[in-house]
Design an enzyme around this catalytic site. Sequence first.
Site, mmCIF file in Angstrom:
data_model
loop_
_atom_site.group_PDB
_atom_site.id
_atom_site.type_symbol
_atom_site.label_atom_id
_atom_site.label_comp_id
_atom_site.label_asym_id
_atom_site.label_seq_id
_atom_site.Cartn_x
_atom_site.Cartn_y
_atom_site.Cartn_z
ATOM 1 N N VAL A 349 0.826 -1.211 0.000
ATOM 2 C CA VAL A 349 0.000 0.000 0.000
ATOM 3 C C VAL A 349 0.856 1.256 0.000
ATOM 4 C CG1 VAL A 349 -1.750 1.305 1.273
ATOM 5 C CG2 VAL A 349 -1.868 -1.192 1.192
ATOM 6 N N GLU A 351 5.112 2.837 0.821
ATOM 7 C CA GLU A 351 6.520 2.472 0.966
ATOM 8 C C GLU A 351 7.352 3.711 1.226
ATOM 9 O OE1 GLU A 351 8.102 0.719 -2.531
ATOM 10 O OE2 GLU A 351 9.914 -0.046 -1.565
ATOM 11 N N GLY A 352 8.298 3.603 2.166
ATOM 12 C CA GLY A 352 9.240 4.670 2.452
ATOM 13 C C GLY A 352 10.661 4.181 2.276
ATOM 14 N N ASN A 353 11.610 4.835 2.947
ATOM 15 C CA ASN A 353 12.998 4.398 2.855
ATOM 16 C C ASN A 353 13.190 3.009 3.449
ATOM 17 O OD1 ASN A 353 13.919 6.741 1.587
ATOM 18 N ND2 ASN A 353 14.172 7.807 3.527
ATOM 19 N N PHE A 354 12.540 2.772 4.574
ATOM 20 C CA PHE A 354 12.620 1.449 5.198
ATOM 21 C C PHE A 354 11.251 0.926 5.619
ATOM 22 C CE2 PHE A 354 13.057 4.569 8.581
ATOM 23 C CZ PHE A 354 12.191 4.099 9.550
ATOM 24 N N GLY A 355 10.269 1.799 5.755
ATOM 25 C CA GLY A 355 8.941 1.398 6.208
ATOM 26 C C GLY A 355 8.081 0.862 5.074
ATOM 27 N N ARG A 356 7.232 -0.099 5.398
ATOM 28 C CA ARG A 356 6.321 -0.695 4.422
ATOM 29 C C ARG A 356 4.950 -0.895 5.075
ATOM 30 N NH1 ARG A 356 10.517 0.322 2.364
ATOM 31 N NH2 ARG A 356 11.877 -1.006 1.070
ATOM 32 N N LYS A 371 2.029 -3.179 9.144
ATOM 33 C CA LYS A 371 3.189 -2.293 9.128
ATOM 34 C C LYS A 371 4.429 -3.125 9.414
ATOM 35 C CE LYS A 371 0.956 2.043 10.577
ATOM 36 N NZ LYS A 371 0.986 3.161 11.551
ATOM 37 N N ASP A 468 0.805 13.481 18.223
ATOM 38 C CA ASP A 468 1.039 13.589 16.779
ATOM 39 C C ASP A 468 -0.272 13.434 16.016
ATOM 40 O OD1 ASP A 468 3.453 12.040 14.475
ATOM 41 O OD2 ASP A 468 2.244 13.854 14.351
#
EC number: 2.7.10.1
Length: 610
Positions: A349, A351-356, A371, A468
């Site tokens: 769904v 995607e980041g540098n390391f996060g999925r 996550k 946050d």
Amino acid sequence: MAPNLLTIGLLLTLIASGQAHLNIFLNLHEVLRLIGVSAELYYVREGAINDYALNFAVPVPANISDVTFTWQSLVDHPLPYSINIATSDTEVLPRPILNISRIGDVPVEPQTWGIALKCSGTRNAEVTVTINVEVILDRATNNNTNLIFKRKKICLREEQDSAHEEYDDDDLDLLQTARKGHGGDIHYVDRNDEHVVANGHQAPEKQRPVVTESPVGRGNSGGSKRDFDPMLRENLVPPASGLVTLIVGGILALVLVSTLILIAYCAKGPSKRHPSNGVHLIKTSSFQRLPTISSTAHNSIYVCPSTITPTYATLTRPFREYEHEPEEFNRRLQELTVQKCRVRLSCLVQEGNFGRIYRGTYNDCQEVLVKTVAQHASQLQVNLLLQESMMLYEASHPNVLSVLGISIEDYATPFVLYAATGSVRNLKSFLQDPSYARSVTTIQTVLMGSQLAMAMEHLHNHGVIHKDIAARNCVIDDQLRVKLTDSALSRDLFPGDYNSLGDGEYRPIKWLSLEALQKSHYNEGSDVWSFGVLMWEMCTLGKLPYAEIDPYEMEHYLKDGYRLAQPFNCPDELFTIMAYCWASMPAERPSFSQLQICLSEFHTQITRYV
């Protein structure tokens, strides 16, 4: 009977050996030069933690520019570790340097490692150095040991001339010398860079027996370093003159007087500058200057009847800070643990540098969002995912998306599960998608805000401060039902929403209240402030708040009274509710129960004409 006794004895031996997993101590040389006593100081002896030693902040005199530790894994394999170092004054003590990697393994042979503490020489100061060491004892059971060591480094202004000349080579030589005789590779690694720049080898030495005290005194040790006793105040070099104290005191007094005058001016000023009861705006693109909105004012725009009253000044509920309680964290982790084989991932769904973030199923029947992190994620990033994902643990509410389960069988890439149907998507992504968001009406926006206000009231009633609140930390389905969720992976998936002010911590600066920006004070009122920014996001279809303002200037603009401007097509009544959330003092902001009443009354008002 004898076999039974033998069995019990073997069990006790196994238990004892299982606990004896680690030694961390200061060797004879380190204790002698820092404290002046010929002894070994153990922080962890055969797995037992010495809390008295950990609570003592060891002074490091000005003539010593490095500290060392010795450790050893007592099990039959190395133990993974991670190290973080922070200083209380980065100007005076700018860059501690480790001579080992920040992330690695504690060897089975005794190893001495060190940290270079070179002062900048700009001024006299006592700087607190905090060294956080986390050792993973057992990945399967998530058994970790987290140790915090403190050092008080004395820095003198007189060191300024030599600070830049001798920094690189001398500190590394000192650390290399400290490690000789204890074995292992020698690596010199910057605190912020794990690139190895030097490597050497030394034959390992057998572990020495424990020395509790030696009759050898300081009188026999000789040398200038050993004659220096950091515990004696007269040995410390005093400041250059009492004039410095006088000047600093005078400046502080002037600042205090100026602050009091400014407060008095702001408290009385609006009635003189703005004789009308209406809200006068000074617009500058996406933000504007707002005067203080009184909770009892009767202006021509909109006031929620008798519901906006100060509430937070008298609150006494304790708020949960479970992230500082390792026992509570481990308990939650055990309760949420699920088998990874029961989780099936279907599609990616986000995607980041390391996060999925994936869609998937649990037990082949329940739809979930998952996550996780990529294989190259660091241990600290994994730990942050686990900690932040449990922020809303057991927050049972229709408008809160809390964690369903966690799989840590592969600790490097854990799965964090959330119950969510296939139509659920991130609220910020939804708002920025033209095919969906432009069809959302004002009435629907008000209903979405009411749902989130109910979620936050529920969290506050249970002592949870979110810290946050933003569109990126909400989800929405195709029926426009919204849920508030945690901030796990948000820094990686929405990097443009987070900024660092030079302290290494990335925070949602544009969403923070004045007290959260200035002092990192988070409370119910700071959550209300962020909720007002969230409402602004929904009205602007996910635009970045204060886009024209540099993060370093945010505090200055907020103190001067600047706030977000009224969005295009946003009714005056709805914007007035937002403006109440941005009062300078937390006690002047409404509670979420009051916000629900305001939104409900405004919803009733606008539906009369539909």
